[in-house]
Design an enzyme around this catalytic site. Structure first.
Site, mmCIF file in Angstrom:
data_model
loop_
_atom_site.group_PDB
_atom_site.id
_atom_site.type_symbol
_atom_site.label_atom_id
_atom_site.label_comp_id
_atom_site.label_asym_id
_atom_site.label_seq_id
_atom_site.Cartn_x
_atom_site.Cartn_y
_atom_site.Cartn_z
ATOM 1 C CD GLU A 119 -2.798 -1.116 -0.290
ATOM 2 O OE1 GLU A 119 -3.147 -0.145 -0.522
ATOM 3 O OE2 GLU A 119 -2.886 -2.263 -0.732
ATOM 4 C CG ASP A 176 8.596 14.402 -28.982
ATOM 5 O OD1 ASP A 176 8.836 13.712 -29.864
ATOM 6 O OD2 ASP A 176 9.394 14.160 -28.139
HETATM 7 N N1 SAM Z 1 -2.981 2.310 -2.093
HETATM 8 C C1 SAM Z 1 -2.233 3.020 -2.906
HETATM 9 C C2 SAM Z 1 -3.152 4.379 -3.549
HETATM 10 O O1 SAM Z 1 -4.057 3.846 -3.778
HETATM 11 O O2 SAM Z 1 -2.445 5.320 -3.347
HETATM 12 C C3 SAM Z 1 -1.495 2.093 -4.162
HETATM 13 C C4 SAM Z 1 -0.459 1.236 -3.699
HETATM 14 S S1 SAM Z 1 0.216 0.616 -5.379
HETATM 15 C C5 SAM Z 1 -0.733 -1.041 -5.104
HETATM 16 C C6 SAM Z 1 1.686 0.303 -5.045
HETATM 17 C C7 SAM Z 1 2.860 1.132 -5.465
HETATM 18 O O3 SAM Z 1 2.839 1.113 -6.826
HETATM 19 C C8 SAM Z 1 2.689 2.534 -5.243
HETATM 20 O O4 SAM Z 1 3.118 2.952 -3.922
HETATM 21 C C9 SAM Z 1 3.446 3.304 -6.272
HETATM 22 O O5 SAM Z 1 4.866 3.148 -5.889
HETATM 23 C C10 SAM Z 1 3.187 2.319 -7.455
HETATM 24 N N2 SAM Z 1 2.091 2.896 -8.247
HETATM 25 C C11 SAM Z 1 1.077 2.412 -8.346
HETATM 26 N N3 SAM Z 1 0.175 3.015 -9.285
HETATM 27 C C12 SAM Z 1 0.973 4.201 -10.037
HETATM 28 C C13 SAM Z 1 0.728 5.071 -10.701
HETATM 29 N N4 SAM Z 1 -0.319 5.403 -11.330
HETATM 30 N N5 SAM Z 1 1.791 6.010 -10.878
HETATM 31 C C14 SAM Z 1 2.959 5.675 -9.974
HETATM 32 N N6 SAM Z 1 3.251 4.764 -9.253
HETATM 33 C C15 SAM Z 1 2.244 3.997 -9.019
#
Ligand code: SAM
Length: 272
Positions: A119, A176
């Site tokens: 998370e 771009d």
């Molecule tokens: N519970 C968190 C939330 O809803 O904000 C989501 C955590 S996600 C399962 C795990 C990790 O994936 C995040 O902490 C981040 O590092 C990465 N991540 C997931 N989606 C992302 C996005 N759209 N952009 C950048 N990083 C992302």
């Protein structure tokens, strides 16, 4: 530019050895260092996560491994002569990663990425480093990935191609889609290469005309059509004076109209 990535899946970053980024590394334009967060754990299970305070599903990444890893990575960078690190925190709750942000990051000498899993990372880690470094919390889109490593690959590739000497043709990124400085934010239109006929499909005559003015006009018209169809929000945000007489005629033909402030608005049935 120096790039440090701290992750529990170092192998996920292997694509950084390939293609444009890989070549930039080989030529010494990019110094990429990938670190395994578990090297900074202290228990025999190499634990990096724990249950969330307040309850709820999922696990949260612990403060200590991240703090110890970042302290060491930052100290190592300074020892090797790097300066002014920027901490890049991929998170779906960050600000959108855009071409403007890519340009901004490409001007930094040193980026440190903290892709998380579960998370995310205990908030205190970001808050702690924000007292010493510029921190950019960035989202690569309105969806949730399982981890931040793919976001690091996306951000790194967008940044690396902007570094001087990385692209063979320095002009390549000037036109771009999303290139900053363009008066209107337009997507790039279609592109073609040889052969001139493929499966009985030709290419627009104007591209064979050799008439640079007409070609530029055609490209701009196609960019406006594509932006109107796929990203009307970009056109609506563009300054009214970004459009010349021919742009305005095309937008009107597409059913767009100017509001009281002069901003262009889509036909009523397309309005977001
Ligand atoms: N519970 C968190 C939330 O809803 O904000 C989501 C955590 S996600 C399962 C795990 C990790 O994936 C995040 O902490 C981040 O590092 C990465 N991540 C997931 N989606 C992302 C996005 N759209 N952009 C950048 N990083 C992302």
């Amino acid at each position: 530019m120096r790039l440090d990535v701290v992750t529990i899946f170092p192998e996920y970053l292997d694509p950084l050895d390939v293609s444009l980024v890989g070549k930039a590394r080989a030529r010494g334009l990019l110094d990429v260092r990938v670190h395994d967060l578990r090297d900074w754990t202290r228990d025999k299970h190499h634990t990096v996560d724990d249950t969330p305070y307040g309850g709820g599903p999922g696990m949260v990444m612990k403060t200590d491994p991240w703090g110890d890893a970042l302290d060491d990575v930052i100290a190592d960078g300074y020892e090797h002569g790097a300066t002014r690190p920027v901490l890049v925190v991929p998170t779906p709750s960050g600000e959108p990663f855009t071409q403007d942000r890519a340009v901004e990051l490409s001007r930094q000498p040193w980026l440190i990425f903290t892709p998380a899993r579960y998370e995310g990372i205990d908030r205190r880690v970001t808050d702690e480093y924000a007292t010493r470094l510029p921190v950019r919390e960035l989202s690569i889109g309105d969806y949730v990935l399982a981890g931040g490593e793919a976001a690091v690959l996306v951000i790194t590739e967008a940044v690396a191609r902007l570094l001087p000497g990385v692209l063979g043709n320095a002009e390549s990124h000037r036109d771009d889609s999303f290139a900053p400085g363009a008066m209107a934010h337009l997507l790039e239109g279609p592109v073609y290469t040889k052969p001139p006929t493929w499966r009985r499909r030709g290419i627009p005559d104007v591209l064979l005309s050799g008439h640079h003015g007409n070609i530029a006009r055609w490209r701009r018209d196609e960019a406006i059509r594509r932006t109107a169809a796929h990203r009307p929000d970009l056109l609506r945000r563009s300054a009214p004076d970004a459009f010349d007489k021919k742009d305005r005629a095309l937008l009107t033909a597409l059913g767009w109209y100017q509001d009281q402030d002069g901003h262009w608005q889509p036909p009523a049935q397309d309005a977001p």
